[in-house]
Design an enzyme around this catalytic site. Sequence first.
Site, PDB file in Angstrom:
ATOM      1  N   LYS A 128       0.908  -1.227   0.020  1.00 44.32           N
ATOM      2  CA  LYS A 128      -0.094  -0.004   0.032  1.00 44.32           C
ATOM      3  C   LYS A 128       0.893   1.285  -0.110  1.00 44.32           C
ATOM      4  O   LYS A 128       1.906   1.378   0.874  1.00 44.32           O
ATOM      5  CB  LYS A 128      -1.100   0.095   1.222  1.00 44.32           C
ATOM      6  CG  LYS A 128      -1.698  -0.963   1.097  1.00 44.32           C
ATOM      7  CD  LYS A 128      -2.937  -0.604   0.176  1.00 44.32           C
ATOM      8  CE  LYS A 128      -4.168  -1.492   0.074  1.00 44.32           C
ATOM      9  NZ  LYS A 128      -5.022  -1.153  -0.938  1.00 44.32           N
TER      10      LYS A 128
ATOM     11  N   LYS B  53     -14.024  -6.048  -8.173  1.00 42.92           N
ATOM     12  CA  LYS B  53     -14.488  -6.459  -6.776  1.00 42.92           C
ATOM     13  C   LYS B  53     -15.900  -6.579  -6.925  1.00 42.92           C
ATOM     14  O   LYS B  53     -16.797  -5.800  -7.307  1.00 42.92           O
ATOM     15  CB  LYS B  53     -14.214  -5.248  -5.823  1.00 42.92           C
ATOM     16  CG  LYS B  53     -12.572  -5.409  -5.689  1.00 42.92           C
ATOM     17  CD  LYS B  53     -12.361  -4.009  -4.520  1.00 42.92           C
ATOM     18  CE  LYS B  53     -10.974  -3.863  -4.286  1.00 42.92           C
ATOM     19  NZ  LYS B  53     -10.792  -2.553  -3.804  1.00 42.92           N
TER      20      LYS B  53
HETATM   21  C1  LIG Z   1      -7.354  -7.055   3.275  1.00 42.55           C
HETATM   22  C2  LIG Z   1      -6.779  -5.943   1.953  1.00 42.55           C
HETATM   23  C3  LIG Z   1      -7.199  -4.752   2.541  1.00 42.55           C
HETATM   24  C4  LIG Z   1      -7.744  -6.393   1.071  1.00 42.55           C
HETATM   25  C5  LIG Z   1      -7.037  -5.915  -0.423  1.00 42.55           C
HETATM   26  N1  LIG Z   1      -5.783  -6.640  -0.677  1.00 42.55           N
HETATM   27  C6  LIG Z   1      -7.043  -4.612  -0.693  1.00 42.55           C
HETATM   28  O1  LIG Z   1      -5.883  -3.972  -0.720  1.00 42.55           O
HETATM   29  N2  LIG Z   1      -8.108  -4.072  -0.803  1.00 42.55           N
HETATM   30  C7  LIG Z   1      -8.597  -2.629  -1.114  1.00 42.55           C
HETATM   31  C8  LIG Z   1      -8.370  -1.805   0.036  1.00 42.55           C
HETATM   32  C9  LIG Z   1     -10.039  -1.506   0.647  1.00 42.55           C
HETATM   33  O2  LIG Z   1      -9.667  -1.471   2.154  1.00 42.55           O
HETATM   34  C10 LIG Z   1     -10.351  -0.449   2.411  1.00 42.55           C
HETATM   35  C11 LIG Z   1     -10.015   0.785   2.537  1.00 42.55           C
HETATM   36  C12 LIG Z   1     -10.768   1.842   2.957  1.00 42.55           C
HETATM   37  O3  LIG Z   1     -10.494   3.113   2.940  1.00 42.55           O
HETATM   38  C13 LIG Z   1     -12.019   1.669   3.935  1.00 42.55           C
HETATM   39  C14 LIG Z   1     -12.190   0.183   4.019  1.00 42.55           C
HETATM   40  C15 LIG Z   1     -11.424  -0.841   3.627  1.00 42.55           C
HETATM   41  C16 LIG Z   1     -12.280  -2.038   3.724  1.00 42.55           C
HETATM   42  O4  LIG Z   1     -11.664  -2.908   3.160  1.00 42.55           O
HETATM   43  N3  LIG Z   1     -13.261  -1.644   4.416  1.00 42.55           N
HETATM   44  C17 LIG Z   1     -13.313  -0.514   4.783  1.00 42.55           C
HETATM   45  C18 LIG Z   1     -14.723   0.142   4.198  1.00 42.55           C
HETATM   46  C19 LIG Z   1      -8.135  -2.067  -2.539  1.00 42.55           C
HETATM   47  O5  LIG Z   1      -7.919  -0.848  -2.604  1.00 42.55           O
HETATM   48  O6  LIG Z   1      -7.611  -2.650  -3.388  1.00 42.55           O
HETATM   49 MG    MG Z   2      -6.947  -0.931  -4.577  1.00 44.50          MG
END
Ligand SMILES: CC(C)C[C@H](N)C(=O)N[C@@H](CCOc1cc(O)cc2c1C(=O)N[C@@H]2C)C(=O)O
Ligand code: MG
Length: 339
Positions: A162, A258
């Site tokens: 990230k 997603k």
């Molecule tokens: C477990 C990992 C985070 C899942 C994946 N690898 C990932 O990066 N996913 C997303 C990120 C989404 O995560 C967030 C961000 C956010 O600002 C708020 C939330 C979440 C979430 O999962 N739940 C809350 C609402 C990506 O950007 O690809």
């Molecule tokens: Mg992303």
Amino acid sequence: MGSEPAECIGDGKPLTLSVRVQHWPIRGNFTIARGSKTEAVVVLAELSDGSATGRGECVPYARYGESVDGVVAAIESLRPELDCGLDRSRLAERLPPGAARNAVDCAFWDLEAKQTGRTVAERVGLAPLRPVPTAYTISLGEPAVMAAQAREASAHPLLKLKLGGDGDADRMRAVRDAVPDTRLIVDANEAWAPHQVQSLLAMAAKTGIELVEQPLPADNDALLADVAHDIPICADESAHDSLLLEQLVGRYDAVNIKLDKAGGLTEALRMSDRARSHELKIMVGCMVATSLAMAPAILVAQTADWIDLDGPLLLARDRDNGLAFANGDVYPPSPKLWG
Ligand SMILES: CC(C)C[C@H](N)C(=O)N[C@@H](CCOc1cc(O)cc2c1C(=O)N[C@@H]2C)C(=O)O
Ligand SMILES: [Mg+2]
């Protein structure tokens, strides 16, 4: 008298609905460019025909104008129509793409599997599901901290870093030095400024990163058409359902599908087909959520180029019959979980 209420659009059997909000603690915390989280807040929808029950899970996301209460209310609004036979084929007429439709669509698929005795994979015409390699996400932090976490996680063959804008060149360099042989992808979650994008993309290529996800805010997508790059750029916050895919062509090389954005498995499968027809590569992604939310995405992942279904790995605990993760792979769901 005797006529159906105007909102009845289905011709299936009456179904009862249950909707619950659940909180699943995260191991430690999880940080991206938009902030930190200590728990996953998910909405669980269950549909029952009296003998079988199907389940679906979604994650409401404020970035897309969603709230937990709003998503619960949207699902609850289906109750009268479910009672008079709304089925999956008409769901998109009632809910827009997004988390609420995702939970209900996946609950329909799970219910249909139980009613027919045929798995969802069989019903969509897939070969027996195989384990697929998933990325493991390293939270946003100081370069040295991310490097240490990457070293600890180096049993995972593919890491997703990230990023957050300022300091990202140092983050990429530090992690690459710490894990010279590990495959790396990065996700900026819209944090790069237009003036940074060219040099950070060049740095990503130089450090052997194989994909950059959502570098610029979605509003700045048009700028990407003029940015020379040696590695693929993947749309996440800029890509929702199949209708908007065309806008990505010439700006992005790949799309992160997603289920929470698309509105469920039905639309995610359509999106995957349409992305291929536009010659876009495919990533299948997730939010922080339990194995129940990952399970349907494993079907889309069977043909994806990158898979990012590590949500349960970030949780302190998962659901019963959760997905198995081993040697960097995530395994297909047991029908006891979903599908
Ligand atoms: C477990 C990992 C985070 C899942 C994946 N690898 C990932 O990066 N996913 C997303 C990120 C989404 O995560 C967030 C961000 C956010 O600002 C708020 C939330 C979440 C979430 O999962 N739940 C809350 C609402 C990506 O950007 O690809
Ligand atoms: Mg992303």
